[in-house]
Design a protein around this motif. Structure first.
Motif, PDB file in Angstrom:
ATOM      1  N   PRO A  15     -32.064  23.945  29.207  1.00 29.17           N
ATOM      2  CA  PRO A  15     -30.646  24.135  29.079  1.00 29.17           C
ATOM      3  C   PRO A  15     -30.304  24.823  27.911  1.00 29.17           C
ATOM      4  CG  PRO A  15     -30.870  22.063  29.382  1.00 29.17           C
ATOM      5  CD  PRO A  15     -32.436  22.484  29.168  1.00 29.17           C
ATOM      6  N   THR A  16     -29.362  25.859  27.880  1.00 30.43           N
ATOM      7  CA  THR A  16     -28.890  26.581  26.438  1.00 30.43           C
ATOM      8  C   THR A  16     -27.609  25.837  26.161  1.00 30.43           C
ATOM      9  OG1 THR A  16     -28.150  28.322  27.687  1.00 30.43           O
ATOM     10  CG2 THR A  16     -30.391  28.353  26.893  1.00 30.43           C
ATOM     11  N   ASN A  17     -27.056  25.262  26.924  1.00 27.85           N
ATOM     12  CA  ASN A  17     -25.827  24.864  26.736  1.00 27.85           C
ATOM     13  C   ASN A  17     -25.411  23.086  27.028  1.00 27.85           C
ATOM     14  OD1 ASN A  17     -25.910  24.569  29.665  1.00 27.85           O
ATOM     15  ND2 ASN A  17     -24.106  25.473  30.028  1.00 27.85           N
ATOM     16  N   ALA A  18     -26.384  22.567  27.076  1.00 25.34           N
ATOM     17  CA  ALA A  18     -26.301  21.124  27.075  1.00 25.34           C
ATOM     18  C   ALA A  18     -27.877  20.583  26.671  1.00 25.34           C
ATOM     19  CB  ALA A  18     -25.995  20.736  28.481  1.00 25.34           C
ATOM     20  N   PRO A  52     -29.983  24.351  20.062  1.00 21.45           N
ATOM     21  CA  PRO A  52     -29.130  24.050  18.661  1.00 21.45           C
ATOM     22  C   PRO A  52     -30.135  23.643  17.606  1.00 21.45           C
ATOM     23  CG  PRO A  52     -28.216  23.074  20.577  1.00 21.45           C
ATOM     24  CD  PRO A  52     -29.532  23.709  21.068  1.00 21.45           C
ATOM     25  N   ILE A  53     -31.218  22.891  17.689  1.00 18.86           N
ATOM     26  CA  ILE A  53     -32.043  22.630  16.909  1.00 18.86           C
ATOM     27  C   ILE A  53     -32.788  23.730  16.219  1.00 18.86           C
ATOM     28  CG2 ILE A  53     -34.044  21.172  15.991  1.00 18.86           C
ATOM     29  CD1 ILE A  53     -31.367  19.701  16.438  1.00 18.86           C
ATOM     30  N   GLN A  54     -33.148  24.647  16.980  1.00 21.51           N
ATOM     31  CA  GLN A  54     -33.903  25.810  16.758  1.00 21.51           C
ATOM     32  C   GLN A  54     -33.000  26.800  15.682  1.00 21.51           C
ATOM     33  OE1 GLN A  54     -35.951  28.263  19.801  1.00 21.51           O
ATOM     34  NE2 GLN A  54     -35.892  26.369  20.957  1.00 21.51           N
ATOM     35  N   ILE A  55     -31.607  26.703  16.013  1.00 23.08           N
ATOM     36  CA  ILE A  55     -30.735  27.568  15.274  1.00 23.08           C
ATOM     37  C   ILE A  55     -30.207  26.789  13.902  1.00 23.08           C
ATOM     38  CG2 ILE A  55     -28.607  28.556  15.272  1.00 23.08           C
ATOM     39  CD1 ILE A  55     -29.077  28.840  18.375  1.00 23.08           C
ATOM     40  N   ASP A  56     -29.935  25.537  14.062  1.00 22.08           N
ATOM     41  CA  ASP A  56     -29.394  24.896  13.069  1.00 22.08           C
ATOM     42  C   ASP A  56     -30.186  24.079  12.218  1.00 22.08           C
ATOM     43  OD1 ASP A  56     -26.936  26.259  13.632  1.00 22.08           O
ATOM     44  OD2 ASP A  56     -26.154  24.767  14.923  1.00 22.08           O
ATOM     45  N   GLY A  57     -31.320  23.735  12.808  1.00 17.88           N
ATOM     46  CA  GLY A  57     -32.399  22.868  11.967  1.00 17.88           C
ATOM     47  C   GLY A  57     -32.183  21.526  12.384  1.00 17.88           C
TER      48      GLY A  57
END
Length: 64
Positions: A15-18, A52-57
């Motif tokens: 999921p990309t939103n949860a 989110p982890i891929q984007i923000d670490g």
């Protein structure tokens, strides 16, 4: 996704939103939960962490 109990490997859509907190293994029916410090089962048992982890670490709080 790779089950730590039986080693079954499956391809699942992330999921990309949860965050996904639980996952039932298709091989042994074990209910997987995130490891301590991980936000979701994809971060714990997937081949790549959640978006989110891929984007923000690793320090991101994607499920807050």
């Amino acid at each position: 996704m790779t089950c730590p109990e039986c080693g079954t490997m499956t391809t699942e859509q992330m999921p990309t939103n949860a965050c996904q907190f639980f996952y039932d293994c298709t091989g042994c029916n074990a209910m997987l939960r995130p490891k301590p410090g991980d936000c979701c089962v994809f971060c714990s048992y997937g081949t790549v962490p959640c978006p989110p982890i891929q984007i923000d670490g690793k320090g991101a709080h994607c499920c807050s």
